[in-house]
Design a protein around this motif. Sequence first.
Motif, PDB file in Angstrom:
ATOM      1  N   ARG A 165     -23.462   4.718 -10.899  1.00 40.42           N
ATOM      2  CA  ARG A 165     -23.297   3.629  -9.898  1.00 40.42           C
ATOM      3  C   ARG A 165     -21.852   3.154  -9.848  1.00 40.42           C
ATOM      4  NH1 ARG A 165     -28.193   3.703  -7.115  1.00 40.42           N
ATOM      5  NH2 ARG A 165     -29.239   5.133  -8.502  1.00 40.42           N
ATOM      6  N   GLU A 166     -21.666   1.813  -9.903  1.00 40.60           N
ATOM      7  CA  GLU A 166     -20.298   1.302  -9.724  1.00 40.60           C
ATOM      8  C   GLU A 166     -19.433   1.509 -10.970  1.00 40.60           C
ATOM      9  OE1 GLU A 166     -22.992  -1.729 -11.129  1.00 40.60           O
ATOM     10  OE2 GLU A 166     -23.024  -0.502  -9.336  1.00 40.60           O
ATOM     11  N   ARG A 167     -20.019   2.040 -12.064  1.00 43.89           N
ATOM     12  CA  ARG A 167     -19.227   2.294 -13.269  1.00 43.89           C
ATOM     13  C   ARG A 167     -18.241   3.451 -13.080  1.00 43.89           C
ATOM     14  NH1 ARG A 167     -19.122   3.902 -17.752  1.00 43.89           N
ATOM     15  NH2 ARG A 167     -21.033   5.062 -18.072  1.00 43.89           N
ATOM     16  N   VAL A 168     -18.540   4.333 -12.104  1.00 46.57           N
ATOM     17  CA  VAL A 168     -17.628   5.470 -11.938  1.00 46.57           C
ATOM     18  C   VAL A 168     -16.584   5.137 -10.868  1.00 46.57           C
ATOM     19  CG1 VAL A 168     -19.115   6.681 -10.261  1.00 46.57           C
ATOM     20  CG2 VAL A 168     -17.477   7.977 -11.612  1.00 46.57           C
ATOM     21  N   ASN A 169     -15.349   5.483 -11.155  1.00 46.59           N
ATOM     22  CA  ASN A 169     -14.283   5.281 -10.162  1.00 46.59           C
ATOM     23  C   ASN A 169     -13.250   6.397 -10.293  1.00 46.59           C
ATOM     24  OD1 ASN A 169     -12.688   4.607 -12.360  1.00 46.59           O
ATOM     25  ND2 ASN A 169     -12.800   2.410 -12.015  1.00 46.59           N
ATOM     26  N   TYR A 170     -12.157   6.272  -9.560  1.00 45.20           N
ATOM     27  CA  TYR A 170     -11.156   7.340  -9.567  1.00 45.20           C
ATOM     28  C   TYR A 170     -10.508   7.516 -10.945  1.00 45.20           C
ATOM     29  CZ  TYR A 170     -11.504   8.067  -4.623  1.00 45.20           C
ATOM     30  OH  TYR A 170     -11.976   8.416  -3.391  1.00 45.20           O
ATOM     31  N   VAL A 171     -10.558   6.475 -11.752  1.00 41.65           N
ATOM     32  CA  VAL A 171      -9.913   6.555 -13.057  1.00 41.65           C
ATOM     33  C   VAL A 171     -10.759   7.366 -14.039  1.00 41.65           C
ATOM     34  CG1 VAL A 171      -9.045   5.208 -15.002  1.00 41.65           C
ATOM     35  CG2 VAL A 171      -8.802   4.328 -12.681  1.00 41.65           C
ATOM     36  N   ASN A 172     -12.065   7.068 -14.075  1.00 39.61           N
ATOM     37  CA  ASN A 172     -12.853   7.684 -15.149  1.00 39.61           C
ATOM     38  C   ASN A 172     -13.701   8.880 -14.708  1.00 39.61           C
ATOM     39  OD1 ASN A 172     -14.900   6.422 -13.781  1.00 39.61           O
ATOM     40  ND2 ASN A 172     -15.396   4.941 -15.370  1.00 39.61           N
ATOM     41  N   ALA A 173     -13.715   9.220 -13.414  1.00 44.34           N
ATOM     42  CA  ALA A 173     -14.624  10.271 -12.936  1.00 44.34           C
ATOM     43  C   ALA A 173     -14.409  11.600 -13.672  1.00 44.34           C
ATOM     44  CB  ALA A 173     -14.455  10.463 -11.433  1.00 44.34           C
TER      45      ALA A 173
END
Length: 529
Positions: free
Chosen positions: A379-387
């Motif tokens: 969900r919102e835990r994934v972003n461009y930094v940690n993907a």
Amino acid sequence: MAKVLVSDPIDQAGIDIISQVAEVDVKTKLPLEELIKIIPEYDALMLRSGTKVTAEVIQAGTNLKIIGRAGVGVDNIDVKAATRHGIVVVNSPEGNTIAAAEHAIAMMLALSRQIPDANQSVKNGKWERKKFVGNEVYKKTLGVVGLGKIGAHVAKVARAMEMKLLAYDPFVSAERAERLGCSLVDLDLLFKESDYITLHIPKTPETANLINAKALAKMKPQVRIINCARGGIIDETAIAEALQAGKIGGAALDVYANEPLGESPLTEVGSNLVLTPHLGASTAEAQVNVAIDVAEQIRDVLLGLPARSAVNIPGLNPDVMEKLRPYLRLAETLGTMAGQLAGGRIDELNIRLQGELANNDSQPIIVAALKGLLSEALRERVNYVNAALEAQERGIRVIETKDSSTRDYSGGSLHVEARGSNGKHSVTGALLSEGEIRITNLDEFPINVPPNDHMLFTLHRDMPGIIGKIGSLLGSYNVNIASMQVGRKIVRGEAVMVLSLDDPLPEGILQEITKVDGIRDAYTVKLSV
Ligand SMILES: NC(=O)c1ccc[n+]([C@@H]2O[C@H](COP(=O)([O-])OP(=O)(O)OC[C@H]3O[C@@H](n4cnc5c(N)ncnc54)[C@H](O)[C@@H]3O)[C@@H](O)[C@H]2O)c1
Ligand SMILES: O=C(O)[C@H](O)COP(=O)(O)O
């Protein structure tokens, strides 16, 4: 309004920039417990080398979006923990280059002419001209360890002083070294031949204690060593002993294994040792440079814009990012669709950049597709930094190809295939001239549909009546169909049906759909268009 904590002294120019978009609190010398206590309030943290940003600080910083290091070294930040929490870490890679290089030169000359000791002697009322006879650096050999930004500037200045230059840097070509007037040599030769050795490398497992008793034993007895890079690259006990025993000519150190230095064998050394308290970047000019550089990035990230010097996301300059932005949206949408079609446990992602798109850097596009792919699970835990890190930790193999020969859409197209618990599924998409996304292919069947929040896909036999049956079934559950399209390769062969729905599919209906005569499989996809 966003809140930013500045935890080390930063030039006002930076604070003024952040204040355009956020409330700024300057609180320096915070004990770790205090930092952990207050960090949940803040959206961003700006610091220099004085603040230790541990995994605990990051864990507590539930609102943190960005950590900005007003300087180069991020070794006081647990970057891995930040990445895991999706927090972007930025620095100022060049803002203090000249300051640090000039400090190294100043240290070399101070050491050669014994300026600090001579200064102290005069202040003590003495006039010891004979004691403070020094050496010229002219025609002497300087060994530069690390020929990056700072090492290169030191080399340029030293060359102007007509020093002979040797360099050791396993990641730099002999041509670059030559352009800087340096002979690229191995470390042992540099140790053996140099009258002065200056370190300009990061501290890594390979460089920790690089200058130890064994290395010191290989050097000339009059060698002078300068470290304005990082503490821990020199074994401080070994160098203190070598100085005390007169085995080396001198040392000038700006950085230490533990800072502030405190109790150390170094403070016991009487002469030929110059110590400064991590002053390499401390010029008025460098502090303005790094403060502005990092403050602008914090401001931009808080405004939802990309950062130009992020250390934990693929580096992209803002112009490239602006051009790629619609394609990142496309990649994320296709990644989300492929991930949901392939099912929960994904083990492989194939990405093909086609046509014009193949001429771009694929890394950000891959990260965007991975963000989409993992969005169902994280969900919102994934972003461009940690993907990318999350995908790697889940063992997802990423295979990337480029095919510039495809000529279907003017801006090119993107093919994303995921392999998961539902087997392999692929989606291809492109951008229309207005930037709208079109899904152009599903599991190798040609289609042409825009993405929609609720979508239903069936794999079925192309035969009369099947579309009507699905329509009636959805109608019986009060699900409204916004649009419908069939893709097939041959008449009455295998086909896909793509339905965009106005409403989410109720529980259980998918199973009923798969029982309809002629339907082989059915999938839903939820997007956020
Ligand atoms: N004293 C200060 O206040 C101060 C100020 C700025 C930078 N620094 C430090 O100075 C160092 C250099 O900074 P920079 O901006 O030039 O970095 P940089 O990344 O431009 O250069 C570092 C160079 O070290 C080389 N290198 C890496 N590992 C190596 C190894 N094992 N052996 C030899 N060379 C190796 C790299 O190839 C690179 O060319 C960093 O440690 C930085 O943190 C200190
Ligand atoms: O990595 C750096 O930029 C230098 O070590 C400078 O550190 P400082 O910002 O704490 O002076």
